[in-house]
Design an enzyme around this catalytic site. Structure first.
Site, PDB file in Angstrom:
ATOM      1  N   SER A 184       0.842  -1.195   0.000  1.00 29.26           N
ATOM      2  CA  SER A 184       0.000   0.000   0.000  1.00 29.26           C
ATOM      3  C   SER A 184       0.877   1.245   0.000  1.00 29.26           C
ATOM      4  O   SER A 184       1.631   1.500   0.940  1.00 29.26           O
ATOM      5  CB  SER A 184      -0.907   0.011   1.229  1.00 29.26           C
ATOM      6  OG  SER A 184      -1.554   1.270   1.297  1.00 29.26           O
ATOM      7  N   HIS A 205      -1.123  -1.222  -4.415  1.00 29.83           N
ATOM      8  CA  HIS A 205      -2.403  -0.790  -3.849  1.00 29.83           C
ATOM      9  C   HIS A 205      -2.331   0.721  -3.613  1.00 29.83           C
ATOM     10  O   HIS A 205      -1.468   1.211  -2.896  1.00 29.83           O
ATOM     11  CB  HIS A 205      -2.640  -1.538  -2.542  1.00 29.83           C
ATOM     12  CG  HIS A 205      -3.981  -1.292  -1.924  1.00 29.83           C
ATOM     13  ND1 HIS A 205      -5.130  -1.925  -2.353  1.00 29.83           N
ATOM     14  CD2 HIS A 205      -4.360  -0.472  -0.915  1.00 29.83           C
ATOM     15  CE1 HIS A 205      -6.152  -1.523  -1.613  1.00 29.83           C
ATOM     16  NE2 HIS A 205      -5.723  -0.631  -0.742  1.00 29.83           N
ATOM     17  N   ASP A 215      -4.364   3.988  -2.369  1.00 29.03           N
ATOM     18  CA  ASP A 215      -5.504   4.419  -1.557  1.00 29.03           C
ATOM     19  C   ASP A 215      -5.864   5.864  -1.886  1.00 29.03           C
ATOM     20  O   ASP A 215      -5.181   6.803  -1.460  1.00 29.03           O
ATOM     21  CB  ASP A 215      -5.151   4.330  -0.073  1.00 29.03           C
ATOM     22  CG  ASP A 215      -5.103   2.895   0.424  1.00 29.03           C
ATOM     23  OD1 ASP A 215      -6.062   2.146   0.170  1.00 29.03           O
ATOM     24  OD2 ASP A 215      -4.096   2.533   1.063  1.00 29.03           O
ATOM     25  N   MET A 275      -8.219   8.878  -1.216  1.00 31.67           N
ATOM     26  CA  MET A 275      -9.168   9.354  -0.183  1.00 31.67           C
ATOM     27  C   MET A 275      -9.505  10.815  -0.443  1.00 31.67           C
ATOM     28  O   MET A 275      -8.640  11.586  -0.863  1.00 31.67           O
ATOM     29  CB  MET A 275      -8.532   9.240   1.204  1.00 31.67           C
ATOM     30  CG  MET A 275      -8.044   7.851   1.553  1.00 31.67           C
ATOM     31  SD  MET A 275      -7.515   7.770   3.268  1.00 31.67           S
ATOM     32  CE  MET A 275      -6.676   6.171   3.287  1.00 31.67           C
ATOM     33  N   HIS A 315      -7.969   1.832  -4.654  1.00 31.88           N
ATOM     34  CA  HIS A 315      -9.009   1.667  -3.630  1.00 31.88           C
ATOM     35  C   HIS A 315      -9.616   3.042  -3.378  1.00 31.88           C
ATOM     36  O   HIS A 315      -8.975   3.910  -2.784  1.00 31.88           O
ATOM     37  CB  HIS A 315      -8.331   1.080  -2.376  1.00 31.88           C
ATOM     38  CG  HIS A 315      -9.218   0.947  -1.192  1.00 31.88           C
ATOM     39  ND1 HIS A 315      -8.729   0.596   0.051  1.00 31.88           N
ATOM     40  CD2 HIS A 315     -10.557   1.099  -1.039  1.00 31.88           C
ATOM     41  CE1 HIS A 315      -9.735   0.540   0.913  1.00 31.88           C
ATOM     42  NE2 HIS A 315     -10.846   0.858   0.290  1.00 31.88           N
ATOM     43  N   MET A 367     -11.697   5.485  -1.627  1.00 38.64           N
ATOM     44  CA  MET A 367     -12.415   5.864  -0.401  1.00 38.64           C
ATOM     45  C   MET A 367     -12.910   7.290  -0.599  1.00 38.64           C
ATOM     46  O   MET A 367     -12.396   8.245  -0.003  1.00 38.64           O
ATOM     47  CB  MET A 367     -11.477   5.723   0.808  1.00 38.64           C
ATOM     48  CG  MET A 367     -11.262   4.265   1.207  1.00 38.64           C
ATOM     49  SD  MET A 367      -9.800   4.017   2.213  1.00 38.64           S
ATOM     50  CE  MET A 367      -8.577   3.873   0.914  1.00 38.64           C
ATOM     51  N   MET A 427     -12.072  -5.267   4.033  1.00 37.96           N
ATOM     52  CA  MET A 427     -11.212  -4.421   4.867  1.00 37.96           C
ATOM     53  C   MET A 427     -11.108  -4.997   6.274  1.00 37.96           C
ATOM     54  O   MET A 427     -12.106  -5.348   6.898  1.00 37.96           O
ATOM     55  CB  MET A 427     -11.743  -2.993   4.910  1.00 37.96           C
ATOM     56  CG  MET A 427     -11.536  -2.310   3.572  1.00 37.96           C
ATOM     57  SD  MET A 427     -11.290  -0.552   3.751  1.00 37.96           S
ATOM     58  CE  MET A 427      -9.705  -0.497   4.582  1.00 37.96           C
ATOM     59  N   GLY A 443      -9.485   4.719   6.095  1.00 40.81           N
ATOM     60  CA  GLY A 443      -9.081   6.091   6.360  1.00 40.81           C
ATOM     61  C   GLY A 443      -7.615   6.276   6.707  1.00 40.81           C
ATOM     62  O   GLY A 443      -7.026   7.285   6.341  1.00 40.81           O
ATOM     63  N   PHE A 444      -7.031   5.307   7.407  1.00 36.84           N
ATOM     64  CA  PHE A 444      -5.662   5.507   7.873  1.00 36.84           C
ATOM     65  C   PHE A 444      -4.865   4.211   7.819  1.00 36.84           C
ATOM     66  O   PHE A 444      -5.424   3.127   8.060  1.00 36.84           O
ATOM     67  CB  PHE A 444      -5.657   6.032   9.317  1.00 36.84           C
ATOM     68  CG  PHE A 444      -6.332   7.363   9.440  1.00 36.84           C
ATOM     69  CD1 PHE A 444      -5.641   8.541   9.206  1.00 36.84           C
ATOM     70  CD2 PHE A 444      -7.690   7.442   9.738  1.00 36.84           C
ATOM     71  CE1 PHE A 444      -6.284   9.775   9.269  1.00 36.84           C
ATOM     72  CE2 PHE A 444      -8.343   8.664   9.812  1.00 36.84           C
ATOM     73  CZ  PHE A 444      -7.639   9.841   9.586  1.00 36.84           C
ATOM     74  N   GLY A 445      -3.569   4.344   7.523  1.00 38.60           N
ATOM     75  CA  GLY A 445      -2.674   3.199   7.620  1.00 38.60           C
ATOM     76  C   GLY A 445      -2.269   2.997   9.080  1.00 38.60           C
ATOM     77  O   GLY A 445      -2.582   3.819   9.955  1.00 38.60           O
ATOM     78  N   GLY A 446      -1.597   1.893   9.327  1.00 38.22           N
ATOM     79  CA  GLY A 446      -1.013   1.660  10.645  1.00 38.22           C
ATOM     80  C   GLY A 446      -1.996   1.290  11.740  1.00 38.22           C
ATOM     81  O   GLY A 446      -1.667   1.368  12.925  1.00 38.22           O
ATOM     82  N   ASP A 464      -7.217  -6.104   3.401  1.00 36.59           N
ATOM     83  CA  ASP A 464      -6.493  -4.820   3.495  1.00 36.59           C
ATOM     84  C   ASP A 464      -6.656  -4.222   4.876  1.00 36.59           C
ATOM     85  O   ASP A 464      -7.772  -3.903   5.284  1.00 36.59           O
ATOM     86  CB  ASP A 464      -7.090  -3.872   2.440  1.00 36.59           C
ATOM     87  CG  ASP A 464      -6.481  -2.475   2.454  1.00 36.59           C
ATOM     88  OD1 ASP A 464      -5.386  -2.290   3.015  1.00 36.59           O
ATOM     89  OD2 ASP A 464      -7.121  -1.575   1.870  1.00 36.59           O
ATOM     90  N   GLY A 465      -5.519  -4.062   5.574  1.00 38.21           N
ATOM     91  CA  GLY A 465      -5.519  -3.326   6.834  1.00 38.21           C
ATOM     92  C   GLY A 465      -4.877  -4.105   7.971  1.00 38.21           C
ATOM     93  O   GLY A 465      -5.375  -5.160   8.358  1.00 38.21           O
ATOM     94  N   GLY A 466      -3.741  -3.589   8.443  1.00 33.04           N
ATOM     95  CA  GLY A 466      -3.091  -4.183   9.612  1.00 33.04           C
ATOM     96  C   GLY A 466      -2.509  -5.561   9.374  1.00 33.04           C
ATOM     97  O   GLY A 466      -2.298  -6.325  10.316  1.00 33.04           O
ATOM     98  N   GLY A 491       0.777  -2.089   4.090  1.00 30.28           N
ATOM     99  CA  GLY A 491       1.449  -0.794   4.011  1.00 30.28           C
ATOM    100  C   GLY A 491       2.586  -0.732   5.005  1.00 30.28           C
ATOM    101  O   GLY A 491       3.767  -0.865   4.646  1.00 30.28           O
TER     102      GLY A 491
HETATM  103  C1  DX5 Z   1      -6.711   2.064   4.969  1.00 29.52           C
HETATM  104  C2  DX5 Z   1      -6.136   1.663   3.640  1.00 29.52           C
HETATM  105  C3  DX5 Z   1      -5.126   0.566   3.682  1.00 29.52           C
HETATM  106  C4  DX5 Z   1      -3.875   0.921   4.435  1.00 29.52           C
HETATM  107  C5  DX5 Z   1      -3.111  -0.314   4.782  1.00 29.52           C
HETATM  108  O1  DX5 Z   1      -7.775   2.936   4.751  1.00 29.52           O
HETATM  109  O2  DX5 Z   1      -7.171   1.214   2.788  1.00 29.52           O
HETATM  110  O3  DX5 Z   1      -4.794   0.189   2.359  1.00 29.52           O
HETATM  111  O4  DX5 Z   1      -3.030   1.735   3.680  1.00 29.52           O
HETATM  112  O5  DX5 Z   1      -2.039   0.052   5.573  1.00 29.52           O
HETATM  113  P1  DX5 Z   1      -1.545  -0.840   6.797  1.00 29.52           P
HETATM  114  O6  DX5 Z   1      -1.009  -2.110   6.180  1.00 29.52           O
HETATM  115  O7  DX5 Z   1      -0.504   0.000   7.421  1.00 29.52           O
HETATM  116  O8  DX5 Z   1      -2.728  -1.102   7.668  1.00 29.52           O
HETATM  117 ZN    ZN Z   2      -6.642   0.292   0.890  1.00 29.43          ZN
END
Ligand code: DX5
Ligand code: ZN
Length: 220
Positions: free
Chosen positions: A8, A32, A34, A36, A65, A67, A136, A141-144, A174-176, A196
């Site tokens: 990501s 990927h 994102d 937003m 993706h 959003m 998801m 909305g946010f990575g990490g 996707d996510g974490g 990501g």
């Molecule tokens: C969150 C994104 C994800 C995110 C994944 O809204 O859709 O793609 O970037 O990042 P990590 O792997 O850090 O959760």
């Molecule tokens: Zn994503």
């Protein structure tokens, strides 16, 4: 089929995007992206100009993706900028028939996304329109963020449905995602793993991809 790894871009160093992408390009399967809009989600990321610039530096398949509250209006500009696939949240278009047709018309592959609270049933009538179903495992909305294990049942439901109906959609999570939970996602039936922080947050992103791949495929 071996797992596909989709880093990501959200977790990459935005001051060095081309370098970040070219470093991992040889070891990953798609990118990927994102997008937003600060409206569907509170965060704002990037759009056509950055995607267009990156397109000139890599041949990777761009999995965008979306959003955003008004995804269909972005399909043509995204296609022109070099996107390959767009995914639309089912929460934005509960009947995505028109969105799927518009994506095809723009020359894009098409997929649907489910936020963690949305049941798999919401997409069932439309899976046949899709190249990809994105489950998801964090709130968009946010990575990490921290992986939500309760979504694994939804990955299983998606896998069962696609296989029993003879459909072609890939299932992406996707996510974490990290090497600890990647085997669970894979065992539940995910074909594509987005990561990501676990890739770009690692001092050696290439080695991080290798660890994810080994962890995921070890679950087969
Ligand atoms: C969150 C994104 C994800 C995110 C994944 O809204 O859709 O793609 O970037 O990042 P990590 O792997 O850090 O959760
Ligand atoms: Zn994503």
């Amino acid at each position: 089929m071996p797992v596909k790894i989709a880093p990501s871009l959200l977790a990459a160093d935005f001051a060095h995007l081309a370098d970040e992408v070219s470093r991992i390009e040889p070891v990953v399967d798609l990118l990927h992206v994102d997008v937003m809009d600060g409206h569907f989600v509170p965060n704002l990321t990037f759009g056509m100009p950055i995607i267009r610039s990156l397109r000139a530096t890599t041949d990777l398949y761009f999995d965008c993706h979306l959003m955003v509250s008004n995804p269909i209006s972005l399909f043509d500009p995204l296609a022109q900028a070099g996107a390959n696939l767009v995914t639309v949240h089912i929460e934005v278009h509960p009947d995505p028939t028109r969105a799927a047709a518009a994506a095809r018309k723009a020359g894009l592959d098409f997929g649907l996304v489910l936020s963690p609270a949305t049941p798999f049933d919401a997409v069932v009538p439309y899976v046949e329109l899709c190249d990809l179903i994105l489950v998801m495992s964090v709130n968009p909305g946010f990575g990490g963020q921290v992986f939500i294990p309760e979504v694994l049942g939804k990955v299983e439901a998606a896998r069962k449905f696609v296989d029993s109906e003879g459909l072609h959609a890939d299932i992406e999570i996707d996510g974490g995602i990290d090497p600890d939970n990647a085997p669970l996602a894979r065992a539940a039936g995910a074909d594509v793993i987005v990561a990501g922080t676990a890739i770009f947050g690692d001092p050696d992103p290439v080695a991080a991809v290798g660890r994810l791949r080994a962890a995921a495929d070890g679950a087969e």
